[in-house]
Design an enzyme around this catalytic site. Sequence first.
Site, PDB file in Angstrom:
ATOM      1  N   GLU A   1       0.828  -1.208   0.000  1.00 13.43           N
ATOM      2  CA  GLU A   1       0.000   0.000   0.000  1.00 13.43           C
ATOM      3  C   GLU A   1       0.862   1.257   0.000  1.00 13.43           C
ATOM      4  O   GLU A   1       0.516   2.262  -0.637  1.00 13.43           O
ATOM      5  CB  GLU A   1      -0.934  -0.014   1.211  1.00 13.43           C
ATOM      6  CG  GLU A   1      -2.019  -1.072   1.100  1.00 13.43           C
ATOM      7  CD  GLU A   1      -2.854  -1.179   2.351  1.00 13.43           C
ATOM      8  OE1 GLU A   1      -4.079  -0.978   2.264  1.00 13.43           O
ATOM      9  OE2 GLU A   1      -2.273  -1.460   3.434  1.00 13.43           O
TER      10      GLU A   1
ATOM     11  N   GLU B   1      -3.808  -9.576   4.326  1.00 13.15           N
ATOM     12  CA  GLU B   1      -4.572  -9.288   5.539  1.00 13.15           C
ATOM     13  C   GLU B   1      -5.737 -10.248   5.757  1.00 13.15           C
ATOM     14  O   GLU B   1      -6.096 -10.564   6.893  1.00 13.15           O
ATOM     15  CB  GLU B   1      -5.099  -7.842   5.493  1.00 13.15           C
ATOM     16  CG  GLU B   1      -4.035  -6.773   5.621  1.00 13.15           C
ATOM     17  CD  GLU B   1      -3.455  -6.334   4.288  1.00 13.15           C
ATOM     18  OE1 GLU B   1      -2.832  -5.273   4.229  1.00 13.15           O
ATOM     19  OE2 GLU B   1      -3.641  -7.082   3.288  1.00 13.15           O
TER      20      GLU B   1
END
Length: 264
Positions: free
Chosen positions: A118, A138
């Site tokens: 990210e 995640e």
Amino acid sequence: MSYEDIVVEQADGWLEIQINRPDKLNSIRETTAWEIMEAMAAVEMERSCRAVILKGSDKAFCTGIDTSEFTIEDNEYFDFYRFRRRTRKVNQLFRELPNYTKPVITAVEGFALGGGLELALVGDLIVAGENAKFGLPEIKLGLMPGGGGTQTLPRLIGKPLAKKMMWTGRRISAAKARDFRLVNHVVPAGQAVEKARELARSIAANAPLPVMFTKGVIDRGEDMALADGMTAEADVSFLLYFTRDRQEGLQAFREKRAPNFRGE
């Protein structure tokens, strides 16, 4: 200024920031995020600095957020919500980096996972060594991306591929990332930083104001209607007519020499 989590080097035309937490595979904590923002802010007004390179180590660019700081007492959930929303440095980094006025080039060797991917996505260009691995794992921890991945990745590679990466949590190779158009270049292992420097050197040779303006128009225009985006482009393009760099560029072209752009 001395830093604890990063190493900063000023090159001729750009700044290099290395995340330096090898014992944590370069995961980011509050200190890391604050130091990155401070180092970038220190050169944002320097005309001689035309770009920023973010890099890690040969083993990992960044493996996400350091979960050791993510502890919440039973009676502190709303306090942590305010902290995350308003003052948490990690969240500020992901919000502020896309608004940085100079190109940010990420050099990835090894792992770019979770918040590490990210972080790369909120920059402008990504260069990967052929050994690089990308992923948003995640989901395997009962979580989901929280650093903008659900917004940045689909805009870059499309919704179906982004959903597949997030829902499976699988890692992809540098070659696959290039196929997805997630990265700009794939180079032999160990050469990502040198390729990033080549890009920074090329950018630094050009007029910095058009670079800044095109970065802003491209990034903001993505969420505009086409007509609004074209109007924004026309307006900022017109402003460049009054810059000294435009005069220098035209003069250098007529004189068949390299221009000396000064960002004014």
